[in-house]
Write a protein that holds these residues in place. Sequence first.
Motif, PDB file in Angstrom:
ATOM      1  N   PRO A 323       0.694  -1.414  -0.027  1.00 18.81           N
ATOM      2  CA  PRO A 323      -0.053   0.000  -0.137  1.00 18.81           C
ATOM      3  C   PRO A 323       0.784   1.369   0.086  1.00 18.81           C
ATOM      4  O   PRO A 323       1.773   1.492   0.874  1.00 18.81           O
ATOM      5  CB  PRO A 323      -0.909  -0.256   1.367  1.00 18.81           C
ATOM      6  CG  PRO A 323      -0.027  -1.186   2.078  1.00 18.81           C
ATOM      7  CD  PRO A 323       0.673  -2.023   1.251  1.00 18.81           C
ATOM      8  N   GLY A 324       0.604   2.183  -0.856  1.00 16.35           N
ATOM      9  CA  GLY A 324       1.198   3.506  -0.912  1.00 16.35           C
ATOM     10  C   GLY A 324       2.409   3.362  -1.634  1.00 16.35           C
ATOM     11  O   GLY A 324       3.086   4.353  -1.918  1.00 16.35           O
ATOM     12  N   VAL A 325       2.710   2.298  -2.204  1.00 15.88           N
ATOM     13  CA  VAL A 325       3.989   2.146  -3.131  1.00 15.88           C
ATOM     14  C   VAL A 325       3.502   2.125  -4.821  1.00 15.88           C
ATOM     15  O   VAL A 325       2.568   1.452  -5.152  1.00 15.88           O
ATOM     16  CB  VAL A 325       4.631   0.741  -2.941  1.00 15.88           C
ATOM     17  CG1 VAL A 325       6.166   0.559  -3.705  1.00 15.88           C
ATOM     18  CG2 VAL A 325       5.239   0.904  -1.418  1.00 15.88           C
ATOM     19  N   ARG A 326       4.234   2.958  -5.546  1.00 18.71           N
ATOM     20  CA  ARG A 326       3.964   3.064  -6.870  1.00 18.71           C
ATOM     21  C   ARG A 326       4.828   2.125  -7.600  1.00 18.71           C
ATOM     22  O   ARG A 326       4.551   1.524  -8.625  1.00 18.71           O
ATOM     23  CB  ARG A 326       4.087   4.484  -7.278  1.00 18.71           C
ATOM     24  CG  ARG A 326       3.097   5.375  -7.049  1.00 18.71           C
ATOM     25  CD  ARG A 326       3.237   6.716  -7.489  1.00 18.71           C
ATOM     26  NE  ARG A 326       2.227   7.852  -7.242  1.00 18.71           N
ATOM     27  CZ  ARG A 326       2.362   9.222  -7.393  1.00 18.71           C
ATOM     28  NH1 ARG A 326       3.356   9.455  -8.210  1.00 18.71           N
ATOM     29  NH2 ARG A 326       1.385   9.967  -6.957  1.00 18.71           N
ATOM     30  N   ASP A 327       6.091   2.145  -7.470  1.00 17.42           N
ATOM     31  CA  ASP A 327       7.209   1.323  -8.214  1.00 17.42           C
ATOM     32  C   ASP A 327       8.276   1.278  -7.219  1.00 17.42           C
ATOM     33  O   ASP A 327       8.482   1.756  -6.203  1.00 17.42           O
ATOM     34  CB  ASP A 327       7.530   2.136  -9.379  1.00 17.42           C
ATOM     35  CG  ASP A 327       8.055   1.083 -10.529  1.00 17.42           C
ATOM     36  OD1 ASP A 327       8.371   0.024 -10.205  1.00 17.42           O
ATOM     37  OD2 ASP A 327       8.114   1.627 -11.706  1.00 17.42           O
ATOM     38  N   ALA A 328       9.116   0.160  -7.498  1.00 18.00           N
ATOM     39  CA  ALA A 328      10.437  -0.455  -6.685  1.00 18.00           C
ATOM     40  C   ALA A 328      11.201  -0.718  -7.631  1.00 18.00           C
ATOM     41  O   ALA A 328      11.124  -1.175  -8.682  1.00 18.00           O
ATOM     42  CB  ALA A 328       9.912  -1.531  -5.752  1.00 18.00           C
ATOM     43  N   THR A 329      12.744  -0.767  -7.159  1.00 18.05           N
ATOM     44  CA  THR A 329      13.598  -1.210  -7.878  1.00 18.05           C
ATOM     45  C   THR A 329      14.826  -1.778  -6.783  1.00 18.05           C
ATOM     46  O   THR A 329      14.736  -1.177  -5.743  1.00 18.05           O
ATOM     47  CB  THR A 329      14.265  -0.250  -8.805  1.00 18.05           C
ATOM     48  OG1 THR A 329      15.421  -0.764  -9.423  1.00 18.05           O
ATOM     49  CG2 THR A 329      14.974   1.213  -7.903  1.00 18.05           C
ATOM     50  N   ARG A 330      15.712  -2.510  -7.396  1.00 19.12           N
ATOM     51  CA  ARG A 330      16.927  -2.801  -6.496  1.00 19.12           C
ATOM     52  C   ARG A 330      18.175  -2.243  -6.661  1.00 19.12           C
ATOM     53  O   ARG A 330      18.397  -1.840  -7.857  1.00 19.12           O
ATOM     54  CB  ARG A 330      17.105  -4.272  -6.705  1.00 19.12           C
ATOM     55  CG  ARG A 330      15.917  -5.527  -6.505  1.00 19.12           C
ATOM     56  CD  ARG A 330      16.229  -6.887  -6.765  1.00 19.12           C
ATOM     57  NE  ARG A 330      16.805  -7.111  -8.107  1.00 19.12           N
ATOM     58  CZ  ARG A 330      17.523  -7.866  -8.685  1.00 19.12           C
ATOM     59  NH1 ARG A 330      17.869  -8.961  -7.898  1.00 19.12           N
ATOM     60  NH2 ARG A 330      18.100  -7.985  -9.839  1.00 19.12           N
ATOM     61  N   VAL A 331      19.073  -1.918  -5.659  1.00 18.79           N
ATOM     62  CA  VAL A 331      20.078  -0.982  -5.855  1.00 18.79           C
ATOM     63  C   VAL A 331      21.176  -1.767  -4.863  1.00 18.79           C
ATOM     64  O   VAL A 331      20.785  -1.793  -3.419  1.00 18.79           O
ATOM     65  CB  VAL A 331      19.721   0.249  -5.484  1.00 18.79           C
ATOM     66  CG1 VAL A 331      21.419   0.961  -5.641  1.00 18.79           C
ATOM     67  CG2 VAL A 331      19.180   1.005  -6.515  1.00 18.79           C
TER      68      VAL A 331
END
Length: 643
Positions: A323-331
Amino acid sequence: IEPLQDVQRRTTVLKRLLFGFSLPIMGLLLFFIASIASIAVRYQQNELAVLVSRGASRTQVLAIAAMEGLIHIAIAAPPGVLASLGIAEITAWNSSFLSFDRREPLTLATQALDWRLVALASAVSLGARLLPSLRGAARTIVTYGRERARASWGNVVLRLMVSAILMATTAYAYRQLSARGTFGIISWEQGGSDTASDPLLFLAPTLFIFTAAWIASQVFPWLMRLPDLIATLLPSVSLFLGFRNLARESRPYRAPLFLLAICLCLGAFEASIARSADVWLVDRIQYAVGADYAFTQTISLDGEGPSGEGSWLLPVDTYRHLPGVRDATRVGRYVATPTIGDGSSVTLFGVDRLDFPRVAHFRPDYAPVPLGELMNRLGANERGILVTPAFLRRSALSLGDTVPLDVLVETAVQRIAFEIVGTLDYFPTANPAEGDFMVANLDYIHDQCGGVFPHSIWLRTEPDLDADTLWEELTRLGVVGKDEMDARAMLAEDQQRLERVGIFGSLSVGFAAGSILACLGLFIYTFASLRGRVRRFTILRAIGLGLHQVLATVSVEYLVVVLYGVLTGTAAGIVASRLYVPYFQFTEDPSAQVPPFIPQIAWSQILWIAVGYIVILMLAEAVVLWQATRREVFQALRIGDEE
């Protein structure tokens, strides 16, 4: 004792900052007081000349002026002090330039009221009232009539000398500032400013603002000669008379034009300072976090067994459904050592080239080419790596060369060969002062190391994200994180800093006060000019001009004055912003402005300020003109009004 001493040092620095930002308003206020006193003496000049011609001494004239000034101060001082408390209360709500939406206002410290400053202001006001009276007390009926009939060349020479001195001083101050490279006055930590060693640099923007307004007001009478020549070819009587009056009698408008140009210049300059500070504050926090929200995966040894172990194997899509997250990525962030060069360690970042551009905050000036092209280069070559230009210079490598790195992952070191495919100057979360950094494909690093290892997760979130709820969801997934950072929460916290409230509150209130003074000054000069020319207006109406023609004549005159003052002041403010905003510092550590500070011109705010000035001044001037020209013709002639 040490915390109290820190507070005292912080207060000293803040006082210095507020004093520096208030200098233009102080100068404007002094000029306004002197101008109003000059108008008052001008109204009484004929009476003073009669008194002096009939035997009144200069001491008696000054005593009369002093008595009037003391009465004015006695009446104005109490409401002035109360108004200052109200202004301080309004400033406590400030969050940015002309923005008063702070969540919790500061407590008003009435015990900080310095009565010595009140006494100083009263003394300055009294002095401004006495100086014009001292000059007026030296005129008799004869000398007063001679001065009205003939222009004084001494005043012209004096104005030229003042203009030359101001321009030379302003140019020298700017040259010194450009050689130094910074004001050093926005660092609000003790030791971050040494402006006391060179007061001229401290005054550089104020000098430019006053010089620009002075030059604009002084050249106005000369510039009006061209419209006067053109108006002789026009069929309109109102246009001809309006431009002829401007060409012949525009000198009295220099003072209100000076006030108007200063306020517009100051407003544009301060709006640009505020916008630059706001934009760089956001850039700095976003650079430190990398995205809207970020955390690093780890394990916890609390309880019966380790928790969070293997949570880095979760697919990135799992985080996108929170909830509340539009997108994600790993770094990934690792320490690596090149096998060539001086052997200094570097920071190696691993990214997912497809997801990273959608999540990370990456400014266009961070690299010589767009972020999309950099990611495409990594996608075209799984061994690709992005390095800094400084690393290329030191290692004598170039694009296409291979660079082996000894990468430390967990507790093991793995030698991995990369191929240089591009360069970048900055990368979110990387501090160039701590050494070089490189960016490669995260999957390639993990493949070479034989598995997936802990890394960071960067999230693009909704503006109303609840960080506590997000953290509960991550815990439910078995994720144990550390070094969590919420960019929006950090930004909101930084916007509540006391120094920020003081600086931007001072800018906002100062601009509002200066605007009121400029408008009042122009209204007073307009009214005084119309009172002085009422006989001319009545004669024009007596010989056949209608009221609408008289109004049109005077409207042309004041429309030109207002437009000239607004345009020149706005233009000077834009020039001041381009010249001086780049030298401001908006960080506690002036030597480490990461990412680079980019000056901003507040075009939208400047436009609204200019349009607002024009509308307000024109409406107010229309009311003043209508009231001043409605006087009956024969009544004005009968009572003998004179110019």
